[in-house]
Write a protein that holds these residues in place. Structure first.
Motif, PDB file in Angstrom:
ATOM      1  N   SER A  46      42.410 -11.793  13.870  1.00 38.20           N
ATOM      2  CA  SER A  46      43.934 -11.222  14.966  1.00 38.20           C
ATOM      3  C   SER A  46      42.942  -9.503  14.981  1.00 38.20           C
ATOM      4  O   SER A  46      43.422  -9.389  14.178  1.00 38.20           O
ATOM      5  N   ILE A  47      42.890  -8.904  15.663  1.00 44.27           N
ATOM      6  CA  ILE A  47      42.741  -7.810  16.740  1.00 44.27           C
ATOM      7  C   ILE A  47      43.991  -7.542  17.489  1.00 44.27           C
ATOM      8  O   ILE A  47      43.903  -8.358  18.810  1.00 44.27           O
ATOM      9  N   ASN A  48      44.219  -6.578  17.426  1.00 47.31           N
ATOM     10  CA  ASN A  48      45.685  -5.581  18.111  1.00 47.31           C
ATOM     11  C   ASN A  48      45.511  -4.605  18.926  1.00 47.31           C
ATOM     12  O   ASN A  48      46.170  -4.108  18.910  1.00 47.31           O
ATOM     13  N   VAL A  49      44.076  -4.178  18.557  1.00 49.84           N
ATOM     14  CA  VAL A  49      44.066  -2.776  19.436  1.00 49.84           C
ATOM     15  C   VAL A  49      42.681  -2.822  20.676  1.00 49.84           C
ATOM     16  O   VAL A  49      42.055  -3.920  20.790  1.00 49.84           O
ATOM     17  N   ARG A  50      42.554  -1.925  21.352  1.00 53.66           N
ATOM     18  CA  ARG A  50      40.931  -2.578  22.042  1.00 53.66           C
ATOM     19  C   ARG A  50      40.623  -1.081  22.254  1.00 53.66           C
ATOM     20  O   ARG A  50      40.546   0.001  21.915  1.00 53.66           O
TER      21      ARG A  50
END
Length: 279
Positions: free
Chosen positions: A232-236
């Motif tokens: 999963s990715i938690n930043v943009r």
């Protein structure tokens, strides 16, 4: 002198006459003598006292008068001395009262000075306290600057895990061919937290072929870090991140044989060995 002699002296003279036995006086004559005037007493004295005895009494009285005069002079001298002592005591008392007044003034002055000093001390204590707080805040600010500087110039290990593959040529676990490995692999269970290795800005966050879910962070001075195979990715993209910030979770997306993090450090576009930079 007889004019100033008290009646009590008349009684004494009369009793002296009786004690010498010149004559027996009737009670009425005695009472008359006691309450008589000087003129009447002289009549009785001439009647009952003999000339020699009268002379002796007069001499005795004269002697007593002289003694009284001497005593009076002594008393007067003593009175003079006592008066001088009194005046001296009064002077001393006046000086003491003046000194007491001066001491009271000094005490009041010292009390005012004490109050002023206490006020100044409290103000100084507050100033010192404020200065200490300012210094503490400044030290904290400098410490944070140092931390941020360290975060911006050093690398930390991005996750907890076992090193399963180092930097450089290796036999690929999937293709089984020898190939250059541009980073290091750290293995752990799926979902293990992944952190930014250094301060920077996210320039890529998404899927990228064999990297699977992939993040690239740009740092200062042409440095980049890359994080691959995430679950999963938690930043943009465009987001600024701090060293140690949670940016995603470990997984096995893309070309992978198990849950792990593929981590790269790139300087001016070229991959370098992360183990030489991680603190």
């Amino acid at each position: 002198m007889l004019e100033s002699t008290k009646p009590a002296n008349f009684i004494k003279a009369a009793m002296l006459s009786l004690s010498n036995g010149y004559a027996d006086m009737e009670l009425a004559d005695l009472l008359t003598l006691v309450h008589s005037t000087l003129d009447e007493f002289e009549v009785y004295q001439g009647e009952f006292l003999k000339a020699d005895d009268r002379k002796m009494i007069e001499e005795g009285l004269t002697e007593k008068i002289e003694k009284i005069k001497e005593d009076l002079l002594i008393c007067q001298s003593n009175m003079t001395s006592l008066q001088k002592e009194k005046e001296s005591v009064e002077v001393i008392n006046t000086e003491l009262n003046n000194r007491i007044g001066e001491v009271h003034v000094q005490v009041e002055t010292l009390s005012v000075q004490k109050t002023q000093l206490e006020t100044e001390i409290r103000a100084e204590e507050e100033r010192i306290k404020a200065e200490q707080e300012r210094i503490r805040l400044e030290q904290e600010r400098l410490r944070q600057i140092e931390i941020e500087k360290k975060k911006a110039t050093t690398f930390i290990k991005p996750t907890n895990g076992r090193l399963t593959s180092g930097f450089g040529n290796r036999k690929h676990p999937v293709t089984k061919r020898t190939a250059f490995h541009a980073g290091i692999d750290l293995a752990n269970s799926k979902g293990t937290r992944i952190n930014a290795s250094r301060n920077g800005q996210v320039i890529f966050a998404g899927n990228k072929g064999t990297y699977g879910k992939f993040i690239v962070i740009r740092h200062a001075s042409g440095v980049e870090t890359a994080y691959a195979h995430l679950s999963s990715i938690n930043v943009r993209v465009g987001q600024n991140v701090s060293q140690g910030q949670h940016i995603g979770n470990m997984g096995s997306t893309g070309r992978s044989t198990g849950s792990h993090l593929h981590f790269e450090i790139r300087i001016n576009g070229s991959a370098v060995n992360p183990l030489k930079y991680i603190k």
